[in-house]
Design a protein around this motif. Structure first.
Motif, mmCIF file in Angstrom:
data_model
loop_
_atom_site.group_PDB
_atom_site.id
_atom_site.type_symbol
_atom_site.label_atom_id
_atom_site.label_comp_id
_atom_site.label_asym_id
_atom_site.label_seq_id
_atom_site.Cartn_x
_atom_site.Cartn_y
_atom_site.Cartn_z
ATOM 1 N N GLN A 95 0.825 -1.209 0.000
ATOM 2 C CA GLN A 95 0.000 0.000 0.000
ATOM 3 C C GLN A 95 0.860 1.261 0.000
ATOM 4 N N ASP A 96 1.945 1.236 0.774
ATOM 5 C CA ASP A 96 2.746 2.456 0.890
ATOM 6 C C ASP A 96 3.576 2.751 -0.355
ATOM 7 N N ALA A 97 3.587 1.792 -1.314
ATOM 8 C CA ALA A 97 4.324 2.020 -2.564
ATOM 9 C C ALA A 97 3.396 2.279 -3.743
ATOM 10 N N LYS A 98 2.099 2.266 -3.480
ATOM 11 C CA LYS A 98 1.101 2.398 -4.547
ATOM 12 C C LYS A 98 1.322 3.640 -5.402
ATOM 13 N N ASP A 99 1.590 4.794 -4.763
ATOM 14 C CA ASP A 99 1.728 6.047 -5.508
ATOM 15 C C ASP A 99 2.892 6.012 -6.485
ATOM 16 N N ASN A 100 3.920 5.205 -6.174
ATOM 17 C CA ASN A 100 5.059 5.087 -7.094
ATOM 18 C C ASN A 100 4.613 4.585 -8.460
ATOM 19 N N PHE A 101 3.594 3.726 -8.451
ATOM 20 C CA PHE A 101 3.167 3.085 -9.693
ATOM 21 C C PHE A 101 1.989 3.793 -10.359
ATOM 22 N N THR A 102 1.103 4.384 -9.565
ATOM 23 C CA THR A 102 0.020 5.147 -10.187
ATOM 24 C C THR A 102 0.596 6.363 -10.919
ATOM 25 N N SER A 103 1.701 6.881 -10.407
ATOM 26 C CA SER A 103 2.345 8.021 -11.072
ATOM 27 C C SER A 103 2.975 7.604 -12.398
ATOM 28 N N LEU A 104 3.170 6.282 -12.576
ATOM 29 C CA LEU A 104 3.746 5.763 -13.827
ATOM 30 C C LEU A 104 2.666 5.303 -14.802
ATOM 31 N N GLY A 105 1.401 5.554 -14.438
ATOM 32 C CA GLY A 105 0.305 5.211 -15.342
ATOM 33 C C GLY A 105 -0.395 3.910 -15.015
ATOM 34 N N PHE A 106 -0.043 3.269 -13.889
ATOM 35 C CA PHE A 106 -0.723 2.039 -13.494
ATOM 36 C C PHE A 106 -2.012 2.381 -12.745
ATOM 37 N N ASP A 114 -2.567 -5.113 2.983
ATOM 38 C CA ASP A 114 -1.460 -4.208 2.665
ATOM 39 C C ASP A 114 -0.955 -4.385 1.242
ATOM 40 N N VAL A 115 -1.736 -5.094 0.398
ATOM 41 C CA VAL A 115 -1.305 -5.349 -0.982
ATOM 42 C C VAL A 115 -2.249 -4.683 -1.973
ATOM 43 N N VAL A 116 -1.673 -4.089 -3.012
ATOM 44 C CA VAL A 116 -2.450 -3.477 -4.090
ATOM 45 C C VAL A 116 -2.090 -4.181 -5.395
ATOM 46 N N PHE A 117 -3.094 -4.406 -6.239
ATOM 47 C CA PHE A 117 -2.903 -5.057 -7.532
ATOM 48 C C PHE A 117 -3.260 -4.034 -8.608
ATOM 49 N N LEU A 118 -2.300 -3.756 -9.493
ATOM 50 C CA LEU A 118 -2.479 -2.714 -10.500
ATOM 51 C C LEU A 118 -2.159 -3.241 -11.901
ATOM 52 N N GLU A 119 -2.630 -2.507 -12.910
ATOM 53 C CA GLU A 119 -2.331 -2.829 -14.310
ATOM 54 C C GLU A 119 -1.970 -1.560 -15.058
ATOM 55 N N ASN A 120 -1.307 -1.722 -16.205
ATOM 56 C CA ASN A 120 -0.795 -0.551 -16.918
ATOM 57 C C ASN A 120 -1.766 -0.010 -17.963
ATOM 58 N N LYS A 121 -2.990 -0.521 -17.993
ATOM 59 C CA LYS A 121 -4.001 -0.018 -18.926
ATOM 60 C C LYS A 121 -5.140 0.593 -18.116
ATOM 61 N N ASN A 122 -5.372 1.869 -18.334
ATOM 62 C CA ASN A 122 -6.281 2.635 -17.499
ATOM 63 C C ASN A 122 -7.664 2.033 -17.299
ATOM 64 N N SER A 123 -8.338 1.667 -18.369
ATOM 65 C CA SER A 123 -9.733 1.217 -18.248
ATOM 66 C C SER A 123 -9.909 -0.261 -18.574
ATOM 67 N N ALA A 124 -8.820 -1.021 -18.617
ATOM 68 C CA ALA A 124 -8.898 -2.416 -19.086
ATOM 69 C C ALA A 124 -9.831 -3.264 -18.230
ATOM 70 N N PHE A 125 -9.714 -3.172 -16.912
ATOM 71 C CA PHE A 125 -10.571 -3.998 -16.057
ATOM 72 C C PHE A 125 -12.024 -3.541 -16.138
ATOM 73 N N ASP A 126 -12.243 -2.229 -16.177
ATOM 74 C CA ASP A 126 -13.611 -1.726 -16.341
ATOM 75 C C ASP A 126 -14.200 -2.175 -17.675
ATOM 76 N N ASP A 127 -13.383 -2.186 -18.718
ATOM 77 C CA ASP A 127 -13.841 -2.661 -20.029
ATOM 78 C C ASP A 127 -14.212 -4.140 -19.958
ATOM 79 N N TYR A 128 -13.397 -4.916 -19.221
ATOM 80 C CA TYR A 128 -13.703 -6.341 -19.053
ATOM 81 C C TYR A 128 -15.033 -6.517 -18.323
ATOM 82 N N LEU A 129 -15.229 -5.759 -17.256
ATOM 83 C CA LEU A 129 -16.485 -5.843 -16.507
ATOM 84 C C LEU A 129 -17.675 -5.522 -17.414
ATOM 85 N N GLU A 130 -17.525 -4.504 -18.249
ATOM 86 C CA GLU A 130 -18.616 -4.144 -19.157
ATOM 87 C C GLU A 130 -18.901 -5.252 -20.156
ATOM 88 N N SER A 131 -17.850 -5.968 -20.572
ATOM 89 C CA SER A 131 -18.015 -7.028 -21.572
ATOM 90 C C SER A 131 -18.802 -8.215 -21.029
#
Length: 337
Positions: A95-106, A114-131
């Motif tokens: 959790q305390d390292a999350k901002d390091n990666f959101t600033s890189l576009g994740f 204490d764990v965060v799961f991120l991806e490098n495509k902004n709307s990919a998971f939301d697009d999957y949910l919509e599908s």
């Protein structure tokens, strides 16, 4: 500073990686397939690795923090993945390292303790949910299966679930590392359930039981790591369940696979807190060869005993196993099991 690749045969380089990770409170992932280090002379300033499409073991030496080296490591690893044709990249981090990666576009998919799961495509998971489509009326249930291959045990699980819900969302694992390829597994599941109504089929893509969310399903990990992966995968499913108003999840009892048993335990703890009841169904009665399972079918195939699988699989699967399309799969099983 310059980058260097740390090969598994490089004992000194790996020792330095281990020491840097330990210094930053991290453990080495022995399944990492590619590891690099950013060296400042003889000092390792930063390191990072990946396994398939997931970045792992990212650390910056405390003496070099605040210099943007994490961004440099991530960019270098992503560049290597892009060169390999992998463009959808995931990261687990604290959790305390999350901002390091959101600033890189994740973008964050789920957060758990204490764990965060991120991806490098902004709307990919939301697009999957919509599908996945819209919410259906009535009680919505779900099954996630690999079906490697589809057996009478899987069929029993589907029938059991259908008797307890109005609509059944059947997610077929997309990760293509099983003996039976993705398209064949999807085909056998659909053919083996074609006479049943109110089933909605979905691919899991990279979001359920995948190398990104649950690598321990496919590779050996410690019980602690497997439990962490399983909890993360369950958290992703909870978001999917919320989108489709799924209130029931059905899984088969798992007396043989430790990773799947730990997965079931993780879901038992998490899903009820999200309004999803978990039902663990006892395995279908034993045949003369043992409890019906896909692993038993693969074992019999590896022994060249296709005929013996007839009592374990639906007619549609059995017909496939006797077709020309199955020859290469069976031959591969004979050489690996």
């Amino acid at each position: 500073m310059n980058f260097t690749q740390i090969y598994k045969s490089d004992r000194y380089g790996n020792k330095m990686v281990d020491e840097l990770l330990a210094q930053e409170g991290l453990e080495r992932d022995n399944n990492a397939e590619y590891t690099i280090a950013l060296m400042d002379g003889d000092t390792m300033a930063a390191t990072g690795s990946f396994y398939k499409n997931t970045l792992r073991c990212l650390a910056v030496n405390s003496a070099y923090q605040g210099q943007g080296l994490m961004s440099t490591i991530v960019s270098e690893l992503c560049s290597e993945l892009f060169n390999r044709g992998v463009f959808h990249v995931f990261i687990y981090t604290k959790q305390d390292a999350k901002d390091n990666f959101t600033s890189l576009g994740f973008s964050e998919i789920v957060s758990l303790d204490d764990v965060v799961f991120l991806e490098n495509k902004n709307s990919a998971f939301d697009d999957y949910l919509e599908s996945l489509g819209d919410i259906l009326e009535g009680v919505n249930g779900a099954i996630v299966m690999n079906a490697n291959p589809f057996t009478l045990g899987h069929r029993y699980l589907v029938e059991y679930a259908l008797n307890r819900c109005d609509n059944l969302h059947l997610f077929i694992v997309s990760e293509d590392v099983s003996a039976f390829p993705r398209k064949i597994r999807e085909q056998l599941v659909m053919e083996g359930t074609s006479d049943l109504k109110n089933i909605i089929y979905h691919p899991t893509e990279s979001y359920l039981v995948s190398s990104a969310t649950f690598p321990s399903y496919f590779i050996k990990e410690s019980a602690r790591v497997t439990t962490a992966h399983a909890s993360l995968d369950a958290a992703v499913f909870a978001r999917i369940g919320s989108k489709l108003n799924i209130t029931k999840r059905f899984v088969g009892e798992e007396p043989y696979s430790e990773s799947t048993a730990l997965y079931n335990n993780a879901m038992q703890e998490l899903l009820p807190t999200c309004g999803i009841d978990l039902t663990i169904i006892p395995r279908k009665a034993e045949s003369e060869h043992g409890i019906i399972s896909a692993s038993l079918v693969r074992k019999l195939l590896s022994e060249g005993n296709v005929e013996a699988t007839k009592a374990l699989v639906p007619e549609t699967t059995y017909n496939f196993l006797n077709s020309e399309k199955a020859i290469s799969i069976i031959n591969k099983l004979k050489n690996t099991l």
